[in-house]
Structure formats: structure tokens, C-alpha cells
Design a protein around this motif. Structure first.
Motif, mmCIF file in Angstrom:
data_model
loop_
_atom_site.group_PDB
_atom_site.id
_atom_site.type_symbol
_atom_site.label_atom_id
_atom_site.label_comp_id
_atom_site.label_asym_id
_atom_site.label_seq_id
_atom_site.Cartn_x
_atom_site.Cartn_y
_atom_site.Cartn_z
ATOM 1 N N GLY A 72 0.895 -1.278 0.044
ATOM 2 C CA GLY A 72 -0.005 -0.118 0.068
ATOM 3 C C GLY A 72 0.942 1.249 -0.039
ATOM 4 N N THR A 73 2.028 1.071 -0.262
ATOM 5 C CA THR A 73 3.028 2.210 -0.193
ATOM 6 C C THR A 73 2.848 3.244 -1.346
ATOM 7 O OG1 THR A 73 4.596 0.865 1.036
ATOM 8 C CG2 THR A 73 5.488 3.210 0.046
ATOM 9 N N VAL A 74 2.667 4.314 -1.088
ATOM 10 C CA VAL A 74 2.403 5.495 -2.282
ATOM 11 C C VAL A 74 3.707 6.028 -2.832
ATOM 12 C CG1 VAL A 74 1.300 7.560 -2.831
ATOM 13 C CG2 VAL A 74 0.070 6.303 -1.131
ATOM 14 N N LEU A 75 4.264 5.679 -4.009
ATOM 15 C CA LEU A 75 5.498 5.974 -4.707
ATOM 16 C C LEU A 75 5.525 7.244 -5.096
ATOM 17 C CD1 LEU A 75 6.015 2.493 -6.373
ATOM 18 C CD2 LEU A 75 6.545 3.262 -3.996
ATOM 19 N N LEU A 76 4.286 7.857 -5.611
ATOM 20 C CA LEU A 76 4.229 9.134 -6.439
ATOM 21 C C LEU A 76 2.889 9.695 -5.853
ATOM 22 C CD1 LEU A 76 5.376 11.271 -8.251
ATOM 23 C CD2 LEU A 76 4.543 9.726 -10.313
ATOM 24 N N ASN A 77 2.713 10.821 -5.522
ATOM 25 C CA ASN A 77 1.557 11.536 -5.549
ATOM 26 C C ASN A 77 1.450 12.832 -6.039
ATOM 27 O OD1 ASN A 77 -1.182 12.652 -4.765
ATOM 28 N ND2 ASN A 77 -1.122 11.939 -2.827
ATOM 29 N N LYS A 78 1.109 13.212 -7.319
ATOM 30 C CA LYS A 78 0.905 14.652 -7.821
ATOM 31 C C LYS A 78 -0.541 14.769 -8.028
ATOM 32 C CE LYS A 78 2.524 17.323 -11.601
ATOM 33 N NZ LYS A 78 3.283 17.425 -13.181
ATOM 34 N N ASN A 79 -0.859 15.836 -7.077
ATOM 35 C CA ASN A 79 -2.418 16.283 -7.351
ATOM 36 C C ASN A 79 -3.186 15.052 -7.383
ATOM 37 O OD1 ASN A 79 -1.715 18.823 -7.573
ATOM 38 N ND2 ASN A 79 -1.475 18.618 -9.665
ATOM 39 N N GLY A 80 -2.800 13.870 -6.516
ATOM 40 C CA GLY A 80 -3.579 12.453 -6.658
ATOM 41 C C GLY A 80 -5.037 12.716 -6.018
ATOM 42 N N ASP A 81 -5.312 13.846 -5.097
ATOM 43 C CA ASP A 81 -6.654 13.765 -4.456
ATOM 44 C C ASP A 81 -7.396 14.725 -5.029
ATOM 45 O OD1 ASP A 81 -6.243 11.903 -2.407
ATOM 46 O OD2 ASP A 81 -4.606 12.969 -1.534
ATOM 47 N N THR A 82 -6.870 15.314 -6.235
ATOM 48 C CA THR A 82 -7.820 16.515 -6.850
ATOM 49 C C THR A 82 -8.964 15.810 -7.859
ATOM 50 O OG1 THR A 82 -5.855 17.837 -6.947
ATOM 51 C CG2 THR A 82 -7.718 18.501 -8.446
ATOM 52 N N PRO A 83 -9.997 16.247 -7.635
ATOM 53 C CA PRO A 83 -11.246 15.689 -8.507
ATOM 54 C C PRO A 83 -11.110 16.173 -9.722
ATOM 55 C CG PRO A 83 -11.791 16.595 -6.300
ATOM 56 C CD PRO A 83 -10.847 17.171 -6.346
ATOM 57 N N LEU A 84 -10.890 15.331 -10.777
ATOM 58 C CA LEU A 84 -10.665 15.776 -12.345
ATOM 59 C C LEU A 84 -11.650 15.026 -13.084
ATOM 60 C CD1 LEU A 84 -6.793 15.672 -12.322
ATOM 61 C CD2 LEU A 84 -8.378 17.864 -12.314
ATOM 62 N N PRO A 85 -12.229 15.491 -14.343
ATOM 63 C CA PRO A 85 -12.805 14.697 -15.223
ATOM 64 C C PRO A 85 -12.006 13.368 -15.717
ATOM 65 C CG PRO A 85 -12.723 16.998 -15.971
ATOM 66 C CD PRO A 85 -11.794 16.751 -14.776
ATOM 67 N N PRO A 86 -12.690 12.335 -15.280
ATOM 68 C CA PRO A 86 -11.624 10.984 -15.506
ATOM 69 C C PRO A 86 -12.068 10.487 -16.998
ATOM 70 C CG PRO A 86 -13.778 10.487 -14.377
ATOM 71 C CD PRO A 86 -13.808 12.064 -14.738
ATOM 72 N N ALA A 87 -12.888 10.973 -17.906
ATOM 73 C CA ALA A 87 -13.169 10.329 -19.281
ATOM 74 C C ALA A 87 -13.465 8.880 -18.967
ATOM 75 C CB ALA A 87 -11.949 10.512 -20.259
#
Length: 387
Positions: A38-53
Motif C-alpha cells: 500500500g506504499t504510495v510511490l508518487l502523488n502529484k495532485n492525486g486527491d484532486t477531483p478531475l474529469p476521468p473520461a
């Protein structure tokens, strides 16, 4: 609180004295995680709600897989196609209202062909009120129950709609649920082509650019709209280690392919899983109040694995944290503490520690000795000349 420092550096394998660095991605948002730890290796704006298509189609698939397992839907069942489902453009299976389509074909049409119409057919079949909008509300509720706190659905397929959003963390979490909860269906995501009834020879190939590259990629879903840019939620496994990643906001399909492959290679080359403690291995000993024994051993109930940067020579920082002293009686296996592991450059990991032996409550002599010890300690604290 009591804190006990623990040195685990002797258990680590040191390769080079170069610390791991965060991956620099061109994606607007990115999230990479190791599945086992469960280790997070990278988080760039990972919790920002965005259009997911079309990446939001994974939620439709999750609900459909769950319905099949529960017996509310079957793979051989044939579903009708409504005018609403047929009206979708973009990527489709070219369904029309004369069709009755097997659920298994619809699922492959969603996974491989990214069929907007196939999603709508499934949605209307499983919707609480028979509409795609009702199914979207149900999707949102299910997502919340899975811990996806930044996801709201307005339709079943990611067609542009105001307020239809997901975060990259939510997409990664959803992918993990699909992989772990529905292994019998996950193999569909590695299929590179699906030809439905010969209707769309131009749309038979899986758009996932990582499949077939020999890097262990076996899923999951691409997405593209003008608002979302190009995105991919993917997974790959090498030597038993699986990663999941979600990226969004790239400028082209080619850039999406390059970034996705680079992320997979980086994750496997820069990080490795290590067993740092074995089940039952004593990490520390904690004092016991009013016990027949004055302390108790603390150990993990199972082997502890953590993800570590391959090229980092620094120690793995570790602390045992508990509220003490621990009161007797103590049963063997009782959870008493947490081991907090902090690898260089990665989030901390907390692991429960349990008692390695039972400690019975002491008798009268034990209680007398403990009280006397407390009184002597207080007397020593009284400054000279005090009365």
C-alpha cells in the motif's frame, strides 16, 4: 506515550549511496502505489477531483462484476439496447435497438473497446430506477463505500458532464479492488482485441499502450476527452510485485504511452520489497505494571514487508509506540503497540505488535514491591531542605 527506537539497518541491503528521487511526470495528476504494501510511490495532485473520461468505466465494471457474483446478472444473459444507449457517440460497439447482447460481450466491449453504448446498457439493467442517471447515483454511493471520497458520477461511461469527477487516488483504489475482489474477471483487461459481430473493424483493439511491451502490464483503462486530456489507469506485475498507477491531463496518446511506460519502469527499478522482520521476532520489550514479570516482549504477528528505495544507503527509521506502562494481566498475542517504519523518501508504515508471552497479574508481594518502588522514587525526587 512511550517511544522505543529500533535500528533495522542491519536487515537492509545497501546497493549505492544515492537516494531515490521522485518521478517527474508531465501529467497534470498522477498517483502510483505498490499493491502489497500500500506504499504510495508518487502523488502529484492525486486527491484532486478531475474529469476521468473513460477511466470512470471501471466503476461501472466493478458494479457489474459484483452483480454477477451476487447472481443478479449472468454472463449469458442478453440485455436489450435502448434508444438512449444507442444514442452515444465516441467509442462504441455500434449497438442498435434491435440488439439483445450477451452480458459477457458487453463487458468485453467496455474493457477492450471502451464502448459508451455498452456501459449504458449495463447501467440501465442494474439501475435502481432503470435509468442511467439512477445508476450513476448508485455508482457514487458504492464509490463512497469503497473509500473513494473524491468521486462523483453523472453517467456510466465518462461522457463529459458537469460534476462528473474522480481523483487519481480513487482510480488506483478502485483498480486495486477490481484486481483483488474479482480475479476471475481481471484477465479481460489484458485482452488486446475483441471483435463484436464484425461491426466495427476499426474498433477492435485495446487502447492500452502498455499491453504487449513485455513489462508485465495487464490492465486497466485509458481515457480521453478534451477537458480531461489523455489518461490511463494501469497495473503491472514483475517478480510477484504489482504496482497500480493513474495519470491524467497529458497532451497526446503518444505522450500518455511514454509516460506510462516510464512510470512502470521507474517503479520497478527504484523500489524493492524487503522482509524486515519475521513473525514472532522480538522488536522491543515493554514494562508491565503489577505483573508477575516486569516486562513483555513485542513482536509482529506475521512477517513484515516494506517497500524500500533500491539505491538508498540510509537507515530505515523505526519506532515502537505504545501507551505504557502496560497493565497486567497480558495475554499472549494481545495487540499492545505499533511499529512505525519510515523508509527514506516514502510515507511511514504502521504495523501492529503483539505480546510474545502471557504475563499474569502479580500477587500481594508484587503489588507491595511496585508500590514501594514508587514511594522510593518520589522520595528521591524531593529536593534537599524541602519539608
Amino acid at each position: 506515550m512511550r517511544f522505543v527506537n529500533v535500528c533495522l539497518s542491519a536487515l537492509l541491503v545497501v546497493v549505492l549511496a544515492v537516494p531515490a528521487r521522485a518521478f517527474e511526470t508531465s501529467a497534470r495528476a498522477a498517483f502510483v502505489m505498490d499493491v502489497a504494501t500500500g506504499t504510495v510511490l508518487l502523488n502529484k495532485n492525486g486527491d484532486t477531483p478531475l474529469p476521468p473520461a473513460s477511466m470512470s468505466k471501471l466503476m461501472t465494471l466493478y458494479v457489474a462484476f459484483d452483480a454477477i457474483r451476487e447472481g443478479r446478472l449472468s454472463l449469458d444473459e442478453r440485455l436489450p439496447v435502448s434508444r438512449h444507449a444507442m444514442s452515444y457517440g465516441g467509442s462504441t460497439m455500434f449497438l442498435d435497438t434491435t440488439d439483445r447482447v450477451r452480458v459477457e460481450d458487453l463487458l468485453r466491449g467496455i474493457v477492450v473497446l471502451s464502448g459508451n453504448d455498452a456501459c449504458a446498457v449495463i447501467a440501465e439493467a442494474l439501475s435502481p430506477d432503470g435509468t442511467e442517471a439512477g445508476f450513476a447515483r448508485h455508482m457514487t454511493q458504492r464509490a463512497q463505500a469503497l473509500g473513494m471520497t473524491n468521486s462523483v458520477f453523472k453517467n456510466s461511461n465518462g461522457w463529459p458532464a458537469e460534476g462528473h469527477v474522480m481523483s487519481m487516488r480513487d482510480l488506483a483504489l478502485l483498480s486495486r479492488h477490481i484486481i483483488e475482489d474479482f480475479p476471475e474477471f481481471y484477465q479481460m483487461f489484458a485482452e488486446r482485441e475483441f471483435s463484436f459481430d464484425g461491426r466495427a473493424p476499426a474498433n477492435i483493439h485495446n487502447r492500452n499502450p502498455l499491453l504487449g511491451l513485455g513489462i508485465g502490464a495487464d490492465g486497466l483503462k485509458t481515457g480521453h476527452t478534451q477537458a480531461a486530456g489523455y489518461g490511463l489507469v494501469g497495473s503491472a506485475v514483475q517478480d510477484g510485485q504489482r504496482i497500480i498507477f493513474a495519470i491524467s491531463g497529458l497532451d497526446s496518446a503518444a505522450q500518455r504511452a511514454r509516460e506510462s511506460e516510464a512510470i512502470v519502469n521507474w517503479a520497478f527499478r527504484q523500489f524493492t520489497r524487503k522482509t524486515v522482520l519475521r513473525e514472532g521476532e522480538v522488536v522491543a520489550r515493554a514494562p508491565v505494571w503489577m505483573g508477575e514479570a516486569g516486562e513483555v516482549g513485542l513482536a509482529p504477528a506475521q512477517d513484515i514487508e516494506t517497500l524500500l528505495p533500491v539505491l538508498d544507503s540510509k537507515r530505515l527509521a523505526a519506532e515502537v509506540v505504545y501507551t505504557g506502562p502496560i497493565r497486567a494481566p497480558v495475554a499472549k498475542g494481545n495487540p499492545l503497540a505499533e511499529l512505525v517504519l519510515t523508509p527514506e523518501g516514502l510515507p511511514e508504515t504502521r504495523v501492529q505488535l503483539v505480546a510474545t508471552e502471557a504475563v499474569a497479574q502479580g500477587g500481594f508481594v508484587t503489588r507491595l514491591r511496585m508500590v514501594a518502588g514508587q514511594l522510593l522514587g518520589r522520595l528521591r525526587e524531593v529536593p534537599e531542605g524541602a519539608s
